[in-house]
Scaffold this active site. Structure first.
Site, mmCIF file in Angstrom:
data_model
loop_
_atom_site.group_PDB
_atom_site.id
_atom_site.type_symbol
_atom_site.label_atom_id
_atom_site.label_comp_id
_atom_site.label_asym_id
_atom_site.label_seq_id
_atom_site.Cartn_x
_atom_site.Cartn_y
_atom_site.Cartn_z
ATOM 1 N N ASP A 130 0.835 -1.192 0.000
ATOM 2 C CA ASP A 130 0.000 0.000 0.000
ATOM 3 C C ASP A 130 0.875 1.250 0.000
ATOM 4 O O ASP A 130 1.854 1.343 0.765
ATOM 5 C CB ASP A 130 -0.893 -0.026 1.249
ATOM 6 C CG ASP A 130 -1.773 1.192 1.379
ATOM 7 O OD1 ASP A 130 -2.651 1.371 0.521
ATOM 8 O OD2 ASP A 130 -1.570 1.964 2.338
ATOM 9 N N GLU B 96 1.656 -0.447 -5.020
ATOM 10 C CA GLU B 96 0.741 0.644 -5.337
ATOM 11 C C GLU B 96 1.659 1.856 -5.512
ATOM 12 O O GLU B 96 2.126 2.428 -4.521
ATOM 13 C CB GLU B 96 -0.266 0.879 -4.217
ATOM 14 C CG GLU B 96 -1.263 1.969 -4.555
ATOM 15 C CD GLU B 96 -2.217 2.282 -3.410
ATOM 16 O OE1 GLU B 96 -3.388 2.596 -3.690
ATOM 17 O OE2 GLU B 96 -1.783 2.230 -2.238
#
Length: 709
Positions: free
Chosen positions: A349, A385
């Site tokens: 993330d 990401e």
């Protein structure tokens, strides 16, 4: 287990490994804190707390061994040291702190002023209230799980189809999963759900965060909770609430059993991990672990004002991966989940936040160096990401080899095309063929691109074609949260409608997005529920909706859509030309009469010229894939060959006549998939000759090339 504080002995023990480790006769406890003046180990038995001073400090690690203390023991720490927030010091021994290396967690966080290290109601100095009744504790764990026979599928990247799914939401409403197992690790491993995954043909589940997390105080005050889980507190502990047993420590065994069951079904397990920030938030957030152990050692503090945090994540703080101890924590956690829990990869993330050496995202940062040389972590699937919320944080295409990336440009382009934005077909061509403009220059392959049109964050696919305006009022932020520019189209009516024409168009638009995704070179990622027709009622930021808004509804399933997705995934699996391992060259192929491995056709039947590539009004294109031109080889070094296909894509609102190319490209075509049909399958075998043919509005065709012997 001891029952009296007089019976506890604290031996010197060892500074390594960090955490609590049982050796068969006792447990060694070790906690790193560079700024602590003293550390108390706190043991909890039947609600009674026993505080034991750790006298040994080796290389900034406080440690001790307790003979007779073993599995099941609840524990935490109280750290004594300086309190001067203006200098970044936030030690407060009134606060019980979770061990960053705890392998299991017991109890939840309860909203109370004692959670905060400072005086929440105002005033000087540290808050004196004891936080122990309101925070979770670590649990000493010893697990001898029978891994015998477990074997990771180790699916090649080019064969991978990812299914992004929330562990609880997947089965909490599943009628064929026993009620006691719904929404748990055991529920995800139940045959009823695994059979669904197998019927779709997906090869990997990407689980939203399962590291132990807690909810932000501002959500608890509104009667909500953090559903997605991007608020990590324990980087080694499976989230306790996802265990069906409710027994502290049992979540470790149950997680392992889930992984073993998925592996047996040929499905890899990828974890969405949140190493960029923690659950402690900004300077107004709670003191739960890192903040009280060594605030300046774990977090990036602002230069010139260390009472505040450098926030590249939008969540209040950023872990300082530049520091050796923090980088070690990250790597120890990753290795643990691979070696002990047998997971197959990670999706990082806001990965750009981890790669910031100073303020800029640095391709040569220690984060990359350590992962690339690690003999364990470098061998599993690594997905970034590739952005954060800081300046220069959008880094799609800029992560180094070994990494694959969530391709945000793929999502944006495909959405633009199907929402009838005037973007032409030039960018679409790159996205359909693996995004060579992003990934080729540094030697990466097409599978560096994880292609997606929806994810957990944003509208599900059914809502993408139903709503143009977000409806996030239930989140309690006056509809200010969530993305406002979604690159979507509601098919002419906002929200649900009984108009059969609008309903039919929306269903076709869903199929158009999915067909584009699954016919593109790269790694497709499906969002759980998109294949079922799931809706969130217009909420495009359902991170705090732990209810029917977010959960999969197994009582209202679009069976035709599920069959459509399964059909396309099966075609992809059986057709190497649709999942190529190398980028297309566009060169003429020998002995084919002049065809190319990749060619693009304008509606008139000629290959697309320069003017066509830059025509922003063009909404129709044919992509020709010659199966005789695949550049990779099989395991024995033999050239791979496949059928040839023509993908005809038309995003316009009116029918269009296109000319299907004839010899040498094809002698005829067979319909394989069309988004006109609810399941994608033609109602009967359909063979058409080269030449003019009308393509319906907003449609994708997959045509198999026929050649005379």
């Amino acid at each position: 287990m001891h029952s009296s504080p007089d019976e506890y002995e604290v031996w010197p023990g060892s500074p390594a490994p960090l955490g609590a480790h049982w050796d068969g006769t006792g447990t060694n406890f070790a906690l790193w804190s560079a700024g602590a003046h003293a550390v108390d180990l706190c043991l909890f038995d039947d609600g009674t707390e026993h505080r034991l001073r750790l006298r040994e400090n080796t290389h900034q690690v406080w440690h001790g061994r307790l003979p007779g203390v073993g599995p099941g023991q609840r524990y935490g720490y109280r750290v004594h040291g300086g309190w001067d927030p203006s200098s970044g010091l936030r030690h407060n021994p009134a606060k019980l702190l979770l061990d960053p290396y705890a392998r299991a967690v017991d109890g939840d966080q309860a909203l109370h002023p004692a959670l905060f290290g400072f005086r929440y109601e105002g005033g000087e100095g540290p808050d004196p209230r004891d936080s122990a009744p309101y925070v979770p504790r670590g649990v000493v764990v010893h697990d001898s799980f029978p891994w015998d026979g477990d074997r990771s599928p180790t699916t090649p990247w080019s064969d991978t189809v990812i299914y992004e799914v929330h562990l609880k939401g997947a089965t909490i409403r599943h009628p064929d999963v026993p009620p006691a197992l719904r929404g748990t690790y055991a529920g995800l491993a139940h045959p009823a759900f695994i059979e669904h995954l197998q019927s779709l043909g997906v090869t990997a589940v990407e689980l939203l965060p399962v590291h132990h997390f807690v909810s932000e105080p501002h959500l608890l005050r509104r009667g909500l909770s953090n559903y997605w889980g991007y608020n990590t507190l324990g980087y080694f502990a499976p989230h306790a609430a996802y265990s069906s047993s409710g027994t502290a420590g049992q979540q470790v065994t149950e997680f392992k059993a889930m992984v073993k069951s998925l592996h047996a079904a040929g499905i890899e397990v990828v974890l969405d991990v949140v190493y960029n920030h923690t659950a402690e938030g900004d300077h107004t957030g709670p003191t739960l672990s890192f903040k009280g152990i060594d605030n300046g050692g774990y977090y990036r503090l602002r230069e010139g004002d260390p009472s505040r945090y450098q926030d590249y994540t939008g969540c209040g703080n950023t872990l300082d991966v530049r520091r050796p101890q923090v980088l070690a924590l990250l790597m120890d956690s990753l290795r643990y989940w691979v070696t002990e829990m047998h997971v197959d990869g990670f999706r990082f993330d806001l990965a750009a936040a981890l790669a910031r050496s100073l303020h800029d995202v640095d391709r040569l940062s220690a984060f990359f160096d350590v992962i690339h040389q690690d003999p364990v972590v470098s061998r599993v699937k690594l997905i970034a990401e590739p952005w954060d919320v800081g300046p220069g944080g959008y880094q799609v295409g800029n992560f180094p080899p070994l990494w694959t990336e969530w391709n945000g440009q793929y999502r944006d382009t495909v959405r633009d095309v199907w929402s009838s934005a005037r973007v032409g077909v030039r960018d679409l061509a790159y996205r359909l063929t693996g995004s060579s403009d992003l990934y080729r220059s540094d030697g990466r392959r097409p599978f560096a691109s994880v292609n997606f049109v929806t994810a957990h964050d944003g509208f599900p696919l059914a809502d993408l074609v139903t709503y143009e305006r977000k409806l996030n009022e239930a989140n309690g932020e006056d509809n200010r949260d969530g993305e406002s520019h979604n690159r979507n189209w509601n098919c002419g009516v906002e929200g649900p409608t009984d108009d059969p024409q609008v309903t039919a168009l929306r269903a076709r638009q869903v199929r158009n997005h999915l067909a584009t995704l699954l016919l593109s070179t790269g790694v497709p990622m499906l969002t759980a529920g998109d294949e079922l027709g799931r809706t969130q009622g217009g909420n495009n930021n359902a991170y705090c909706q732990d209810n029917e808004v977010s959960w999969l509804d197994w009582a209202d399933v679009d069976e035709d859509l599920r069959a459509f997705v399964a059909r396309l995934v099966r075609l992809r699996r059986d057709s190497p030309v649709l999942r190529q391992e190398a980028f297309f060259e566009g060169h003429e192929l020998p002995d084919t009469g002049g065809t190319r491995d990749l060619a693009w056709f304008a509606p008139g039947g000629a290959q697309l010229d320069t003017a066509g590539w830059f025509d922003t009004g063009l909404q129709t294109i044919g992509m020709y894939l010659d199966g005789r031109g695949i550049r990779h080889r099989d395991q024995r070094g033999r050239p791979v060959q496949d059928d040839s296909y023509l993908v005809q894509l038309h995003a316009g609102a009116e029918p269009v006549t296109v000319h299907l190319p004839g010899a040498p490209w094809a002698d005829g075509y067979e319909f394989v998939v069309s988004t006109e049909w609810s399941t994608g399958a033609p109602p009967r075998p359909a063979v058409v000759a080269p030449g003019p043919i009308e393509v319906p509005p907003r449609c994708v065709w997959l045509l198999r090339v026929l050649r005379r012997p």
